[in-house]
Design an enzyme around this catalytic site. Structure first.
Site, PDB file in Angstrom:
ATOM      1  CB  CYS A 141      -0.924   0.010   1.214  1.00 22.25           C
ATOM      2  SG  CYS A 141      -0.050   0.114   2.795  1.00 22.25           S
ATOM      3  CB  CYS A 185       4.119  -0.420   2.270  1.00 20.99           C
ATOM      4  SG  CYS A 185       3.018  -1.517   3.182  1.00 20.99           S
ATOM      5  CG  ASP A 230       3.751 -25.677  -3.874  1.00 21.01           C
ATOM      6  OD1 ASP A 230       4.520 -26.605  -3.577  1.00 21.01           O
ATOM      7  OD2 ASP A 230       3.772 -24.566  -3.314  1.00 21.01           O
ATOM      8  CG  ASP A 257       3.413 -20.394  -2.918  1.00 19.48           C
ATOM      9  OD1 ASP A 257       3.773 -21.580  -3.061  1.00 19.48           O
ATOM     10  OD2 ASP A 257       3.683 -19.721  -1.904  1.00 19.48           O
ATOM     11  CG  ASP A 299       5.817 -24.017  -6.828  1.00 22.93           C
ATOM     12  OD1 ASP A 299       6.210 -25.195  -6.727  1.00 22.93           O
ATOM     13  OD2 ASP A 299       5.289 -23.381  -5.898  1.00 22.93           O
TER      14      ASP A 299
END
Length: 725
Positions: A41, A44, A444, A624, A628
């Site tokens: 955001c 941040c 996964d 994720d 992967d």
């Protein structure tokens, strides 16, 4: 306080009068790039920029929220290793990126260029349409001719600018003696303009500048739609390459030397401090620590590291300094090989051809042949080149593949809107078509089917005294299991016991003195506990039997529903994870997944997905982690949660925006419907051409009527696509 003048500060008069020394080179500022996966955001952004700009040596820091990346302009002596702790103290995970490898991922100008051309075509089209309405309403003679010339003055430069992509693509095809969809488009536009100028010069009643502009506008709209769906699919291989550590600390003759990773050779000793990432593949020579191997295995729990352990580039050293002897550097490292796997898988996917492309291969030649025959036939029959040109232009316009060009993007946009409202973002133009063909789903485990954060499961099995001692020891460590234990104990109202001399032993756990007795919290072998299939931290107090604190990872919301929906749809479901056999088997049993594979490395996942594809299966991969990315790119179609790392989201075709996995199964159903709508759109375009083309060929459709008919077919295709909403 003394103030040191920089080289750019004016010297005193005496210095100016004296002979000047040879100028010394001014140190150039360096560019540091940090990956910040935790920012989400504007608050941040403000925090990160404030903390970075407050550091000595930082000239300027800017944060890109979309890429979750900070670019820092700093003094030469400042390194990423100096700034990463600053970010961690501010509460943000940070990793160093190689700025030189990020250039390929910068935003290009293609989208803005298309949007600008679309705006010009739309604005010009609206103005010319107003003039055309006046002509249709009865303007005649000099007034009509004036409106036609004004329309020409607007249309010619507007089309010259807006239609440049079509002209360029058509010329590229014709130059190598082939046809594509842009060739009939360009011919239709040029014939409409030539015919309109001819009519205007001769004082004719009809001009078709509005048709040419409208045609250009609709086609640019389709082209921009297609661009937007493809632009997000940046190369995951480039993102992975950017995560390679650019510099390392080499040990030679007992001295430390900061060198570029490219200068390292097999056999060199490399020092990796806590918080640093492995720059090479190698073997631990000395030191004890714990490693975060989530980069390669996807698992969040650290691995104990000591002399003799094999490590891979990209792994993060957590608690203690390690000396590594390099066994593979540069292009031979695990991280670089992973990027190669992704690149190979991506190049294989690029050969996928959409339904629209297949139709265009047959469509484009037919349009040209038909228009040419119509022109020759009418020229021979009537002897009037003006009539022949009008009919040829009408044939090209009425058969223009505008509806064909919109058939896929219109459906994709409607389906994407539907899935977006359900929390899924479609990134690739052909993802829906491929998703509709899925018969096998590969999941996964950690971070995908589970939340990726350990949770204590047996808090109530322990005596309060043990909980108090364990809490005191756990709060002295940042280990994920210690954090989870402390969080659960605090939530239960437990207060920490008075444990003296608490210290963390890297790779083992924490220990201290409780009532004169040694107390330890950590690994089973260190505390006297027993290893098992479950993830556990053991508490031992001198003179007492060790007790285990057992942890499990919580299921992600919708995981059960998603797996059940896929099984009910007769799709094969497979679980592949880098976790231990016990943990993977337990999760598979909970979800009812019969086929599962444990302790899988990135290449194992990619190989298994490729094997399934070689057997004729259409695989959906849901993952994720960076581990992967190769499997995501190798799959027929792929999905990543929004919480995934940047490279995983880049490699995937679809991003799951929320935490609920349930929409994944619904996405397959939507994809089947979308493919059905696409095929319906092709049928609509075919029926339209069967009816409209003969009318144009026999001279019953003027270029203006042809343009209206073409627009009607495009609108019909769009309305059919909107049924998905």
């Amino acid at each position: 306080m003394t103030t040191q003048l920089s080289s750019g500060t004016a010297a005193c008069p005496g210095c100016i009068a004296s002979p000047a020394e040879p100028a010394r080179p001014v140190p150039q500022d360096v560019q540091i790039a940090l990956s910040l996966p935790g920012i989400h955001c504007s608050a941040c952004i403000a925090t990160v920029e404030r903390e970075l700009n407050a550091q000595p040596g930082v000239e300027e820091a800017r944060v890109n929220l979309t890429l979750k990346r900070a670019m820092i302009k700093a003094a030469p002596e400042l390194t990423a290793a100096d700034l990463i702790p600053v970010m961690e103290q501010a509460g943000f995970e940070a990793h160093e990126l190689d700025p030189g490898a990020l250039s390929a991922t910068q935003a290009n100008k293609a989208g803005r260029d298309l949007l600008m051309r679309l705006a010009v075509a739309g604005f010009a089209s609206m103005n010319v349409m107003l003039l055309s309405v006046s002509v249709w309403s009865g303007a005649a003679d000099a007034t009509r001719d004036m409106f036609h010339w004004i329309s020409a003055a607007i249309a010619l430069p507007a089309i010259a600018f807006s239609a440049q992509p079509f002209f360029a693509n058509a010329w590229s095809a014709l130059r190598v003696r082939r046809l594509n969809m842009d060739v009939p488009i360009v011919l239709a536009i040029l014939l409409a303009l030539i015919t309109s100028l001819w009519e205007t010069a001769l004082g004719g009643e009809h001009a078709y500048f509005d048709a040419a502009l409208t045609l250009t506008f609709f086609l640019l709209a389709g082209r921009y739609l297609d661009y937007r769906t493809r632009a997000a699919a940046r190369s995951a291989a480039e993102e992975l390459s950017a995560l390679e550590v650019p510099r390392a600390v080499m040990l030679r003759d007992g001295a430390e030397k900061n060198v570029a990773v490219s200068a390292l050779s097999v056999g060199d000793l490399v020092l990796v401090r806590p918080g640093g990432r492995m720059p090479v593949d190698g073997e631990v020579v000395s030191g004890q620590s714990e490693l975060d191997r989530s980069l390669l295995t996807g698992e969040t729990l650290p691995v104990f590291a000591q002399a003799g352990l094999t490590v891979s580039a990209g792994e993060v050293n957590l608690t203690g300094p390690l000396t590594i002897r390099a066994t593979a550097v540069g292009e031979d490292t695990s991280l670089h090989r992973m990027a190669d796997l992704v690149a190979i898988a991506e190049s294989g996917r690029s050969r996928y051809t959409s339904l629209a492309d297949k139709a265009a291969k047959l469509y484009a030649p037919g349009v040209h042949i038909l228009a040419a025959l119509s022109f020759l036939g009418w020229l021979i029959y009537s002897g009037d080149i003006r009539t022949a040109l009008n009919i040829a232009a009408a044939v090209l316009i009425i058969t223009c593949p505008c509806a064909l060009g919109l058939a896929v993007p219109a459906v994709t946009t409607a389906a994407s809107g539907r899935l977006f409202r359900k929390g899924m973002l479609i990134k690739h133009a052909t993802a829906l078509e491929r998703l509709a063909e899925v018969d096998t789903v590969v999941f996964d485990k950690t971070g995908t089917l589970t939340s990726g954060t350990p949770a204590l499961t047996n808090l109530g099995d322990h005596a309060r005294t043990d909980l108090e001692v364990a809490l005191a020891l756990a709060e002295a460590s940042s280990h994920p299991l210690s954090v989870a234990l402390a969080k659960s104990a605090r939530a239960a109202g437990i207060k920490p016991a008075k444990v003296q001399d608490v210290a963390e032993v890297p790779g083992y756990g924490t220990e201290g003195t409780y009532h004169g007795l040694r107390a330890r919290l950590g690994r089973a072998a260190w505390t006297g506990g027993t290893e098992g299939d479950q993830t556990a931290a053991w508490l031992s107090v001198e003179g007492q039997a060790p007790v285990p604190f057992v942890f499990t990872d919580t299921l992600r919301a919708g995981a059960v529903e998603a797996v059940q929906a896929f099984r009910q749809a007769d799709k094969k479901v497979i679980l592949i994870s880098g976790d231990t056999r016990g943990a993977v088997k337990a999760l598979a049993g909970t979800l009812g997944i019969e086929t599962w594979i444990a302790q899988a490395l990135p290449q194992d996942k990619a190989d298994h997905v490729q094997d399934l594809r070689d057997q004729g299966h259409h695989v959906l991969m849901v993952g994720d982690g960076l581990n992967d990315t190769a499997a995501l790119a190798a799959a027929h179609v792929s999905i990543s949660p929004a919480s995934a790392l940047d490279a995983a989201r880049v490699a995937s075709d679809i991003v799951l925006l929320g935490n609920d996995l349930a929409p994944i199964a619904d996405a397959c159903d939507t994809a089947v419907k979308a493919t059905k709508r696409i095929r319906e759109n092709f049928r609509i375009a075919t029926i339209y051409n069967i009816i409209a083309v003969p009318l144009a060929v026999i001279g019953l459709a003027t270029p203006l009527i042809a343009a209206l008919a073409m627009s009607t077919s495009s609108i019909t295709v769009s309305l059919n696509a909107l049924r998905l909403r």
